[in-house]
Motif scaffolding. Sequence first.
Motif, short mmCIF file in Angstrom:
data_model
loop_
_atom_site.label_atom_id
_atom_site.label_comp_id
_atom_site.label_asym_id
_atom_site.label_seq_id
_atom_site.Cartn_x
_atom_site.Cartn_y
_atom_site.Cartn_z
N THR A 1 0.87 -1.17 0.00
CA THR A 1 0.00 0.00 0.00
C THR A 1 0.90 1.22 0.00
OG1 THR A 1 -1.70 -1.16 1.28
CG2 THR A 1 -1.86 1.24 1.18
N GLU A 2 0.84 2.00 -1.06
CA GLU A 2 1.77 3.12 -1.21
C GLU A 2 1.02 4.45 -1.23
OE1 GLU A 2 5.49 4.72 -3.98
OE2 GLU A 2 4.72 2.68 -4.20
N LEU A 3 1.52 5.38 -0.46
CA LEU A 3 1.02 6.75 -0.47
C LEU A 3 2.04 7.61 -1.21
CD1 LEU A 3 -0.71 9.20 0.42
CD2 LEU A 3 0.66 9.24 2.53
N SER A 4 1.59 8.29 -2.26
CA SER A 4 2.48 9.13 -3.06
C SER A 4 1.97 10.56 -3.08
CB SER A 4 2.57 8.59 -4.48
OG SER A 4 3.47 9.35 -5.25
N LEU A 5 2.86 11.48 -2.76
CA LEU A 5 2.51 12.91 -2.73
C LEU A 5 3.19 13.70 -3.84
CD1 LEU A 5 2.83 13.54 1.13
CD2 LEU A 5 0.78 12.92 -0.16
N LEU B 1 -2.86 8.33 -4.37
CA LEU B 1 -2.17 9.46 -4.98
C LEU B 1 -2.83 10.76 -4.58
CD1 LEU B 1 -1.84 8.17 -8.67
CD2 LEU B 1 -0.42 7.61 -6.70
N ASP B 2 -2.02 11.68 -4.07
CA ASP B 2 -2.54 13.03 -3.86
C ASP B 2 -2.87 13.61 -5.24
OD1 ASP B 2 -2.73 15.21 -1.63
OD2 ASP B 2 -1.88 16.23 -3.39
N GLY C 1 -2.41 11.52 5.08
CA GLY C 1 -1.25 11.29 4.25
C GLY C 1 -0.27 12.44 4.15
N LEU C 2 -0.67 13.62 4.59
CA LEU C 2 0.19 14.78 4.42
C LEU C 2 1.40 14.77 5.34
CD1 LEU C 2 -2.41 17.67 3.89
CD2 LEU C 2 -1.04 16.43 2.19
N GLY C 3 1.47 13.81 6.25
CA GLY C 3 2.65 13.68 7.09
C GLY C 3 3.87 13.19 6.33
N GLY C 4 3.65 12.64 5.15
CA GLY C 4 4.78 12.18 4.33
C GLY C 4 4.47 10.87 3.65
N PRO C 5 5.10 10.63 2.50
CA PRO C 5 4.85 9.39 1.76
C PRO C 5 5.42 8.17 2.47
CG PRO C 5 6.66 10.60 0.77
CD PRO C 5 6.10 11.49 1.83
N PHE C 6 4.82 7.02 2.24
CA PHE C 6 5.33 5.77 2.80
C PHE C 6 4.77 4.62 2.00
CE2 PHE C 6 1.35 6.58 5.09
CZ PHE C 6 0.71 5.35 5.02
N THR C 7 5.40 3.46 2.16
CA THR C 7 4.88 2.22 1.58
C THR C 7 4.70 1.21 2.70
OG1 THR C 7 6.07 2.64 -0.49
CG2 THR C 7 5.23 0.42 -0.14
N PHE C 8 3.49 0.72 2.85
CA PHE C 8 3.15 -0.28 3.86
C PHE C 8 3.27 -1.64 3.18
CE2 PHE C 8 0.42 -2.70 6.74
CZ PHE C 8 0.79 -2.18 7.97
N VAL D 1 4.96 -0.10 13.35
CA VAL D 1 4.14 0.01 12.14
C VAL D 1 2.67 0.31 12.43
CG1 VAL D 1 5.68 -1.61 10.96
CG2 VAL D 1 3.56 -2.45 11.97
N ALA D 2 2.29 0.27 13.70
CA ALA D 2 0.87 0.42 14.06
C ALA D 2 0.28 1.73 13.57
CB ALA D 2 0.70 0.29 15.56
N SER D 3 1.02 2.84 13.74
CA SER D 3 0.48 4.14 13.34
C SER D 3 0.30 4.22 11.83
CB SER D 3 1.39 5.27 13.82
OG SER D 3 2.67 5.19 13.21
N PHE D 4 1.16 3.52 11.07
CA PHE D 4 1.03 3.53 9.61
C PHE D 4 -0.16 2.68 9.17
CE2 PHE D 4 5.41 4.71 10.39
CZ PHE D 4 5.58 5.78 9.50
N ARG D 5 -0.41 1.59 9.91
CA ARG D 5 -1.60 0.79 9.61
C ARG D 5 -2.86 1.64 9.83
NH1 ARG D 5 -2.03 -4.72 9.24
NH2 ARG D 5 0.00 -5.06 10.25
N ASP D 6 -2.84 2.46 10.89
CA ASP D 6 -3.97 3.36 11.14
C ASP D 6 -4.10 4.38 10.02
OD1 ASP D 6 -4.47 2.07 13.53
OD2 ASP D 6 -3.42 3.54 14.77
N SER D 7 -2.96 4.88 9.53
CA SER D 7 -3.00 5.86 8.43
C SER D 7 -3.60 5.24 7.17
CB SER D 7 -1.59 6.37 8.13
OG SER D 7 -1.10 7.15 9.20
#
Length: 268
Positions: A92-96, A149-150, A194-201, A228-234
């Motif tokens: 799961t990838e968040l891209s900004l 994707l933002d 997601g605005l805290g920064g991109p990441f890949t789960f 990783v818990a906070s990223f799972r929540d994100s």
Amino acid sequence: MRKDKGMSQGVLAEQLGWSIAKISRIETAQRGIGGPDLAAVLAALRVRGKRREQLLTMAEELGRPSWWEAMAGLSAHTRACIDAEQRATRLTELSLGYVPVLLQTRGYATAVCAASGGSTGEIDERVNVRQVRQGILHKATPVELTAYLDESVLTRPVGGPAVTGGQLRHLLRCAEAPNITVRVLPTDLGVHAGLGGPFTFIEFSHGIATVLLESQECGLLLDGPDRVASFRDSVDDLDRVALGATESRALIGGYAAKFEDRSLRQPT
């Protein structure tokens, strides 16, 4: 095999002088195991004879360098990232800023890599690595990918209107695959998780997960439930607020048409 012998991870770790975390990562395929380490495990578990030789032979074959290990010029964090992707079952990838690497066209990837500098040959090699990485989405049992994707990613002209238009059309084609989902975080959401920064789960078998935080020159893999818990929540938050797949495709298609129109209007 360890369970068949009635031995706990803690006892095995103690006998080998390893951490329980190392044992766990090996058993859940988060990391490989070489011949010497396997031999030590087999000795601790009292595996002997033909079975021992079979397992050591298999480890020797699997221990041959993978393409990313044999390729010169890759940084340690890039190798670690690729290794994690190869073992993953779901990403799961968040891209900004840009379209995710695994969904980039060659033209788009070339423009992105060129922005970091380097000779034509160096840029071409970095692009080749990105293209090969995409193979995990198309193998017999492909990795599942959800990309958030933002909306700004869709509006950024990378490589010019023709390249960006082609990239957005490619995104739409990718999203037709059953293992790929593309969803957009619209600008009118305002502030979102997601605005805290991109990441890949990155999720592996047995419910194990790690998180990749990556920038231009460095990367960091976080593991362990607490980290990783906070990223799972994100991820859960993004799932709630992002446009659905159908709405996202419509938005991407609209931007693709705008870039294509702009490309046609450019003087030749």
